[in-house]
Design a protein around this motif. Structure first.
Motif, PDB file in Angstrom:
ATOM      1  N   THR A 332      53.161  24.459  28.917  1.00  0.00           N
ATOM      2  CA  THR A 332      52.448  23.957  30.227  1.00  0.00           C
ATOM      3  C   THR A 332      51.762  25.229  30.694  1.00  0.00           C
ATOM      4  O   THR A 332      50.887  25.029  31.322  1.00  0.00           O
ATOM      5  CB  THR A 332      53.380  23.161  30.844  1.00  0.00           C
ATOM      6  OG1 THR A 332      53.693  22.187  30.084  1.00  0.00           O
ATOM      7  CG2 THR A 332      52.688  22.568  32.102  1.00  0.00           C
ATOM      8  N   LEU A 333      52.859  26.197  30.952  1.00  0.00           N
ATOM      9  CA  LEU A 333      52.314  27.306  31.574  1.00  0.00           C
ATOM     10  C   LEU A 333      51.029  28.135  30.845  1.00  0.00           C
ATOM     11  O   LEU A 333      50.068  28.439  31.765  1.00  0.00           O
ATOM     12  CB  LEU A 333      53.525  28.411  31.733  1.00  0.00           C
ATOM     13  CG  LEU A 333      54.735  28.141  32.531  1.00  0.00           C
ATOM     14  CD1 LEU A 333      55.801  29.290  32.459  1.00  0.00           C
ATOM     15  CD2 LEU A 333      54.054  28.177  34.255  1.00  0.00           C
ATOM     16  N   TYR A 334      50.864  28.007  29.728  1.00  0.00           N
ATOM     17  CA  TYR A 334      49.982  28.710  29.092  1.00  0.00           C
ATOM     18  C   TYR A 334      48.663  27.779  29.319  1.00  0.00           C
ATOM     19  O   TYR A 334      47.531  28.528  29.455  1.00  0.00           O
ATOM     20  CB  TYR A 334      49.831  28.765  27.436  1.00  0.00           C
ATOM     21  CG  TYR A 334      50.801  29.939  26.876  1.00  0.00           C
ATOM     22  CD1 TYR A 334      50.430  31.148  27.211  1.00  0.00           C
ATOM     23  CD2 TYR A 334      52.313  29.863  26.549  1.00  0.00           C
ATOM     24  CE1 TYR A 334      51.056  32.433  26.800  1.00  0.00           C
ATOM     25  CE2 TYR A 334      52.963  30.975  26.111  1.00  0.00           C
ATOM     26  CZ  TYR A 334      52.572  32.153  26.073  1.00  0.00           C
ATOM     27  OH  TYR A 334      53.135  33.327  25.818  1.00  0.00           O
ATOM     28  N   LEU A 335      48.755  26.654  29.165  1.00  0.00           N
ATOM     29  CA  LEU A 335      47.660  25.719  29.462  1.00  0.00           C
ATOM     30  C   LEU A 335      47.090  26.044  30.941  1.00  0.00           C
ATOM     31  O   LEU A 335      45.997  26.319  31.263  1.00  0.00           O
ATOM     32  CB  LEU A 335      48.031  24.172  29.323  1.00  0.00           C
ATOM     33  CG  LEU A 335      48.140  23.912  27.880  1.00  0.00           C
ATOM     34  CD1 LEU A 335      48.783  22.581  27.738  1.00  0.00           C
ATOM     35  CD2 LEU A 335      46.993  23.894  27.034  1.00  0.00           C
ATOM     36  N   VAL A 336      48.014  26.205  31.710  1.00  0.00           N
ATOM     37  CA  VAL A 336      47.879  26.118  33.187  1.00  0.00           C
ATOM     38  C   VAL A 336      47.017  27.633  33.580  1.00  0.00           C
ATOM     39  O   VAL A 336      46.223  27.828  34.308  1.00  0.00           O
ATOM     40  CB  VAL A 336      49.043  26.179  34.202  1.00  0.00           C
ATOM     41  CG1 VAL A 336      48.881  26.472  35.790  1.00  0.00           C
ATOM     42  CG2 VAL A 336      49.579  24.578  34.391  1.00  0.00           C
ATOM     43  N   LYS A 337      47.634  28.600  32.764  1.00  0.00           N
ATOM     44  CA  LYS A 337      47.219  29.949  33.030  1.00  0.00           C
ATOM     45  C   LYS A 337      45.890  30.075  32.413  1.00  0.00           C
ATOM     46  O   LYS A 337      44.789  30.652  33.164  1.00  0.00           O
ATOM     47  CB  LYS A 337      47.823  30.948  32.088  1.00  0.00           C
ATOM     48  CG  LYS A 337      47.477  32.420  32.239  1.00  0.00           C
ATOM     49  CD  LYS A 337      48.350  33.434  31.432  1.00  0.00           C
ATOM     50  CE  LYS A 337      47.977  34.694  31.882  1.00  0.00           C
ATOM     51  NZ  LYS A 337      48.738  35.817  31.073  1.00  0.00           N
ATOM     52  N   ALA A 338      45.263  29.214  31.326  1.00  0.00           N
ATOM     53  CA  ALA A 338      43.884  29.083  30.766  1.00  0.00           C
ATOM     54  C   ALA A 338      43.077  28.297  31.914  1.00  0.00           C
ATOM     55  O   ALA A 338      41.921  28.960  32.296  1.00  0.00           O
ATOM     56  CB  ALA A 338      43.927  28.459  29.577  1.00  0.00           C
ATOM     57  N   ALA A 339      43.578  27.197  32.488  1.00  0.00           N
ATOM     58  CA  ALA A 339      42.653  26.802  33.479  1.00  0.00           C
ATOM     59  C   ALA A 339      42.506  27.579  34.652  1.00  0.00           C
ATOM     60  O   ALA A 339      41.262  27.707  35.153  1.00  0.00           O
ATOM     61  CB  ALA A 339      43.410  25.528  34.044  1.00  0.00           C
ATOM     62  N   GLU A 340      43.529  28.483  35.111  1.00  0.00           N
ATOM     63  CA  GLU A 340      43.484  29.029  36.198  1.00  0.00           C
ATOM     64  C   GLU A 340      42.608  30.215  36.049  1.00  0.00           C
ATOM     65  O   GLU A 340      41.575  30.818  37.190  1.00  0.00           O
ATOM     66  CB  GLU A 340      44.830  29.673  36.551  1.00  0.00           C
ATOM     67  CG  GLU A 340      44.839  30.524  37.934  1.00  0.00           C
ATOM     68  CD  GLU A 340      46.247  30.983  38.234  1.00  0.00           C
ATOM     69  OE1 GLU A 340      46.588  30.958  39.327  1.00  0.00           O
ATOM     70  OE2 GLU A 340      46.724  31.544  37.453  1.00  0.00           O
ATOM     71  N   LEU A 341      42.489  30.819  34.881  1.00  0.00           N
ATOM     72  CA  LEU A 341      41.624  32.230  34.448  1.00  0.00           C
ATOM     73  C   LEU A 341      40.291  31.604  34.500  1.00  0.00           C
ATOM     74  O   LEU A 341      39.221  32.404  35.066  1.00  0.00           O
ATOM     75  CB  LEU A 341      41.878  32.658  32.946  1.00  0.00           C
ATOM     76  CG  LEU A 341      43.194  33.481  32.959  1.00  0.00           C
ATOM     77  CD1 LEU A 341      43.410  33.848  31.662  1.00  0.00           C
ATOM     78  CD2 LEU A 341      43.056  34.746  33.760  1.00  0.00           C
ATOM     79  N   LEU A 342      39.982  30.228  34.245  1.00  0.00           N
ATOM     80  CA  LEU A 342      38.514  29.870  34.572  1.00  0.00           C
ATOM     81  C   LEU A 342      38.209  29.204  35.820  1.00  0.00           C
ATOM     82  O   LEU A 342      37.036  28.803  35.774  1.00  0.00           O
ATOM     83  CB  LEU A 342      38.372  28.746  33.190  1.00  0.00           C
ATOM     84  CG  LEU A 342      38.569  29.117  32.043  1.00  0.00           C
ATOM     85  CD1 LEU A 342      38.502  27.855  31.012  1.00  0.00           C
ATOM     86  CD2 LEU A 342      37.264  29.973  31.515  1.00  0.00           C
ATOM     87  N   ASN A 343      39.168  29.380  36.832  1.00  0.00           N
ATOM     88  CA  ASN A 343      39.071  28.800  38.059  1.00  0.00           C
ATOM     89  C   ASN A 343      38.668  27.405  38.179  1.00  0.00           C
ATOM     90  O   ASN A 343      38.040  26.937  39.257  1.00  0.00           O
ATOM     91  CB  ASN A 343      37.820  29.521  38.724  1.00  0.00           C
ATOM     92  CG  ASN A 343      37.851  29.611  40.288  1.00  0.00           C
ATOM     93  OD1 ASN A 343      38.874  29.636  40.833  1.00  0.00           O
ATOM     94  ND2 ASN A 343      36.657  29.614  40.820  1.00  0.00           N
ATOM     95  N   LEU A 344      39.677  26.927  37.262  1.00  0.00           N
ATOM     96  CA  LEU A 344      39.555  25.190  37.348  1.00  0.00           C
ATOM     97  C   LEU A 344      40.758  24.797  38.343  1.00  0.00           C
ATOM     98  O   LEU A 344      40.951  23.704  38.570  1.00  0.00           O
ATOM     99  CB  LEU A 344      39.538  24.669  36.065  1.00  0.00           C
ATOM    100  CG  LEU A 344      38.402  25.079  35.097  1.00  0.00           C
ATOM    101  CD1 LEU A 344      38.370  24.669  33.639  1.00  0.00           C
ATOM    102  CD2 LEU A 344      37.161  24.415  35.825  1.00  0.00           C
TER     103      LEU A 344
END
Length: 451
Positions: A332-344
């Motif tokens: 879950t943390l990896y998915l959230v990190k991906a979304a955060e890097l994309l400013n989503l």
């Protein structure tokens, strides 16, 4: 060999001067990839296991947990730093250590008894001593009556009991457990965790220290007295948490919940640290010294994560989010990190909030989503650098091994093959890059027909 039959002189000396059973001092490790690039997986790790220790190495995939374990076992050597066994430099296999693996690693043509006895084959013991040791190990893990059974007749939990017995029969002072419960169902894993701690505390084996490698936070809190939280890029010990909860640990108690929350918060801060977020996409927002990449996750899973947050009103606790999407906390943390890097999404403390971009993305149709990802993914500096590299070619395309070599130069602590896979999959979806698998070429997607 029973506990009282150990080398008492050695034990007494160790106890008096508090010599660690195993110690890592400033250990680093690099691996050579097929491309010739070096991948640094550990840097500056300091770790000591002492008499009575139950230590958990906790961290996400890629943090070097299992590499630490293998270095301490003597299965691989560090690139730099020292490995000490009872205060002396380790040379070759560590004969003070027994291992329980993630996979059961049983020989299907051997019985339970024979699989356990095989661990003693390198040791010069008489048949009666082998029989006595195997019987004692079988009794400790509750395998009585299954001595003549073959692995195909056993459940997953019973197979792992054989693995534990095979480690215990060696009667070593240190027991390593490398994610031994990850392949088991929840109830079986819970039972085995409790039983291993009971065996360790009972004093019925010579095991004086346990090291558990895990990515499961509750597992670490249930078992360990010390929890070492690993960071990534490269792997390092970020922090140590002392866990003084008494055994057996009540998972429904308030103190247990507090400890889990404390570890959760530290892991979350490790993966997605709080930082001010820009209100708009700024292509130069990433610092020159901080070339960031998307984690190796599926686009569809990130979309599912965003939709789940929207379902919760656009904001949710990260622990609740893990349960809602059916993923373990690390994934879950990896998915959230991906979304955060994309400013989503934004991640203040342990809350995940859809940004305005995230809301527009979730509400949009497929064309809107692809268009937004084209801009957001294209705004990452790693993507821009690859794009500039491709523009230097007259055909706007390059062999993937050329890109891979450049990625290895830019990101020496990352696996360039994994980074390239992410660039290809996300680049295709967002129509930033194209990829021809036959030619093994990456190209800029500028609306041309694929060749």
């Amino acid at each position: 060999m029973a506990r009282e039959n150990l080398d008492t002189t050695l034990l007494t000396q160790d106890t008096i001067i508090d010599v660690p059973l195993i110690e890592l001092r400033s250990v680093s490790k690099k691996f050579q990839l097929e491309s010739g690039a070096e991948l640094k997986v550990l840097e500056g790790v300091n770790l000591a296991l002492r008499d009575g220790d139950v230590v958990a190495l906790l961290g996400p995939s890629g943090s070097g947990k299992s590499t630490c374990l293998r270095i301490m076992s003597g299965l691989i050597e560090p690139t730099s730093g020292e490995v000490l066994s009872r205060g002396k430099p380790l040379r070759g296999i560590n004969e003070n250590v027994a291992l329980v693996f993630q996979s059961f690693a049983l020989f299907p043509w051997e019985t339970v008894y024979e699989n356990i006895a095989l661990a003693l084959k390198p040791v010069e013991l008489g048949p009666s001593e082998v029989k006595e040791r195997v019987k004692r190990a079988i009794d400790l893990v509750g395998l009585e009556g299954f001595e003549e059974a073959y692995p195909r007749e056993l459940s997953g939990g019973m197979k792992q009991r054989v693995g534990v017995a095979r480690a215990l029969v060696m009667e070593r002072p240190v027991l390593f457990l490398d994610e031994p419960f990850s392949a088991l169902d929840v109830l079986t894993a819970d039972t085995l965790r409790t039983e291993i701690i009971k065996i360790f505390q009972s004093g019925q084996t010579p095991a004086r220290s346990l090291l558990i490698v895990t990515h499961n936070i509750r597992e670490a809190v249930v078992m360990a007295k010390r929890i070492l939280v690993m960071g990534v890029n490269p792997g390092h010990v970020r922090d140590e948490i002392l866990n003084d909860l008494s055994y057996p640990r009540d998972e429904d108690s308030v103190p247990f919940g507090r400890m889990v929350s404390r570890v959760h918060a530290l892991i979350t801060e490790t993966m997605i640290p709080d930082a001010p977020k820009p209100e708009t996409v700024v292509r130069t927002a990433v610092k020159e010294s901080a070339l960031q990449i998307l984690p190796d996750v599926q686009i569809s899973e990130v979309i599912g994560l965003l939709e789940s947050i929207q379902h919760e009103g656009g904001m949710t606790d990260i622990f609740d989010l893990s349960q809602a999407i059916g993923k373990d906390f690390g994934q879950t943390l990896y998915l959230v990190k991906a979304a955060e890097l994309l400013n989503l999404v934004d991640t203040p403390k342990q809350t995940v909030i859809l940004t305005e971009f995230g809301k527009r993305f979730v509400e949009g149709d497929m064309n809107i989503r692809k268009g937004m990802l084209h801009d957001l993914f294209g705004g990452l500096r790693i993507v821009q650098q690859v794009g500039e590299l491709l523009k230097q070619s007259e055909t706007l395309r390059l062999p993937v091994e050329v890109i891979e070599q450049k990625v290895a130069e830019w990101l020496p602590n990352e696996n360039p093959q994994s980074v390239l896979n992410v660039l290809i999959s996300w680049g295709r979806f967002s129509e930033v890059f194209g990829y021809n698998d036959d030619a093994k070429e990456l190209y800029l997607d500028v609306g041309q027909e694929a060749l």
